[in-house]
Design a protein around this motif. Sequence first.
Motif, short mmCIF file in Angstrom:
data_model
loop_
_atom_site.label_atom_id
_atom_site.label_comp_id
_atom_site.label_asym_id
_atom_site.label_seq_id
_atom_site.Cartn_x
_atom_site.Cartn_y
_atom_site.Cartn_z
N VAL A 262 0.85 -1.19 0.00
CA VAL A 262 0.00 0.00 0.00
C VAL A 262 0.89 1.24 0.00
N GLU A 263 0.55 2.18 -0.86
CA GLU A 263 1.26 3.45 -0.90
C GLU A 263 0.26 4.58 -0.80
N GLN A 264 0.69 5.67 -0.22
CA GLN A 264 -0.15 6.86 -0.16
C GLN A 264 -0.16 7.51 -1.54
N ALA A 265 -1.34 7.75 -2.07
CA ALA A 265 -1.46 8.42 -3.36
C ALA A 265 -1.05 9.88 -3.22
N ASP A 266 -0.53 10.42 -4.30
CA ASP A 266 -0.23 11.85 -4.32
C ASP A 266 -1.53 12.63 -4.17
N LEU A 267 -1.41 13.86 -3.72
CA LEU A 267 -2.58 14.72 -3.64
C LEU A 267 -2.97 15.14 -5.05
N ASP A 268 -4.07 14.60 -5.54
CA ASP A 268 -4.52 14.87 -6.90
C ASP A 268 -6.02 14.59 -6.96
N PRO A 269 -6.86 15.53 -6.50
CA PRO A 269 -8.30 15.30 -6.47
C PRO A 269 -8.92 15.02 -7.84
N GLU A 270 -8.32 15.54 -8.91
CA GLU A 270 -8.86 15.25 -10.24
C GLU A 270 -8.70 13.78 -10.58
N ARG A 271 -7.60 13.20 -10.18
CA ARG A 271 -7.32 11.79 -10.49
C ARG A 271 -8.01 10.82 -9.53
N TYR A 272 -8.00 11.17 -8.24
CA TYR A 272 -8.47 10.24 -7.22
C TYR A 272 -9.80 10.62 -6.58
N GLY A 273 -10.32 11.79 -6.88
CA GLY A 273 -11.52 12.25 -6.21
C GLY A 273 -11.15 12.91 -4.89
N PRO A 274 -12.13 13.20 -4.06
CA PRO A 274 -11.83 13.88 -2.79
C PRO A 274 -10.86 13.07 -1.93
N GLN A 275 -9.88 13.75 -1.38
CA GLN A 275 -8.86 13.11 -0.54
C GLN A 275 -8.83 13.82 0.80
N TRP A 276 -9.60 13.34 1.73
CA TRP A 276 -9.74 13.99 3.02
C TRP A 276 -9.69 12.94 4.11
N ALA A 277 -9.64 13.37 5.31
CA ALA A 277 -9.66 12.46 6.45
C ALA A 277 -10.58 13.05 7.51
N GLY A 278 -11.20 12.18 8.26
CA GLY A 278 -12.03 12.63 9.37
C GLY A 278 -13.43 12.05 9.31
N GLY A 279 -14.00 11.90 10.45
CA GLY A 279 -15.37 11.45 10.56
C GLY A 279 -15.60 9.98 10.24
N SER A 280 -14.53 9.23 10.02
CA SER A 280 -14.63 7.80 9.70
C SER A 280 -15.55 7.53 8.52
N TRP A 281 -15.52 8.41 7.53
CA TRP A 281 -16.37 8.26 6.36
C TRP A 281 -15.64 7.68 5.16
N ALA A 282 -14.32 7.51 5.22
CA ALA A 282 -13.54 7.12 4.05
C ALA A 282 -14.02 5.81 3.43
N VAL A 283 -14.26 4.79 4.23
CA VAL A 283 -14.68 3.50 3.67
C VAL A 283 -16.08 3.63 3.06
N ARG A 284 -16.97 4.27 3.77
CA ARG A 284 -18.34 4.41 3.28
C ARG A 284 -18.39 5.15 1.93
N PHE A 285 -17.60 6.21 1.78
CA PHE A 285 -17.63 6.99 0.55
C PHE A 285 -16.83 6.38 -0.58
N ASN A 286 -15.87 5.52 -0.29
CA ASN A 286 -14.98 4.99 -1.33
C ASN A 286 -15.23 3.53 -1.68
N PHE A 287 -16.07 2.85 -0.93
CA PHE A 287 -16.25 1.42 -1.13
C PHE A 287 -16.60 1.06 -2.57
N ASP A 288 -17.65 1.66 -3.12
CA ASP A 288 -18.09 1.29 -4.47
C ASP A 288 -17.04 1.59 -5.52
N ARG A 289 -16.41 2.76 -5.42
CA ARG A 289 -15.41 3.13 -6.42
C ARG A 289 -14.21 2.18 -6.38
N LEU A 290 -13.74 1.82 -5.21
CA LEU A 290 -12.60 0.93 -5.10
C LEU A 290 -12.96 -0.51 -5.47
#
Length: 181
Positions: free
Chosen positions: A94-122
């Motif tokens: 696993v590597e941290q992606a570069d900051l590039d919202p156009e390529r990866y979509g929103p890149q934020w942290a907090g609220g424990s929402w990352a899995v919920r918002f990214n599950f379908d896309r990943l």
Amino acid sequence: MSATVTRRTFLEVGAAAGGGLLLSLALPGCSRPAGGTVHAGPVETTELHPFLRIDRDGIITILAKNPEIGQGVKTSLPMIVAEELEVDWTSVRVEQADLDPERYGPQWAGGSWAVRFNFDRLREAGATAKELLIGAAADRWQVDVSTCHADRGVVVHRPSGRRLGYGDLVEAAAQRPIPER
């Protein structure tokens, strides 16, 4: 007698008592796969999706688009991709992606929402890559794609038992058109 503690004093004392600084440096061409060995020098890698690269040696790199601040996104989000790809976690890094919202979509942290918002896309990223790899194997063997399936980082042709690793197929898979979803 009561002492007044300012916010600044609290932060200074807290940092001195339990804090520290951790620096990490990543050099191009040097990476540490799950097995702990270091790949020195260039390793031929092919990108099948912005979240996914596969080396010729079969090591799969999943890019974690969200920063890790204690919610486990460096494990949970890549595991979604690995599960869809049907690969053993030991062949994944696993590597941290570069900051590039156009390529990866929103890149934020907090609220424990990352899995919920990214599950379908990943999940779709992993499924698409698997479909491309299976199609590349079927093309190489000149067989119907429905007779092939993925199993722990290899594509298997059911009738003949022939097997090809993802690393052997990734270049051909990258040349295939992205399947319609």
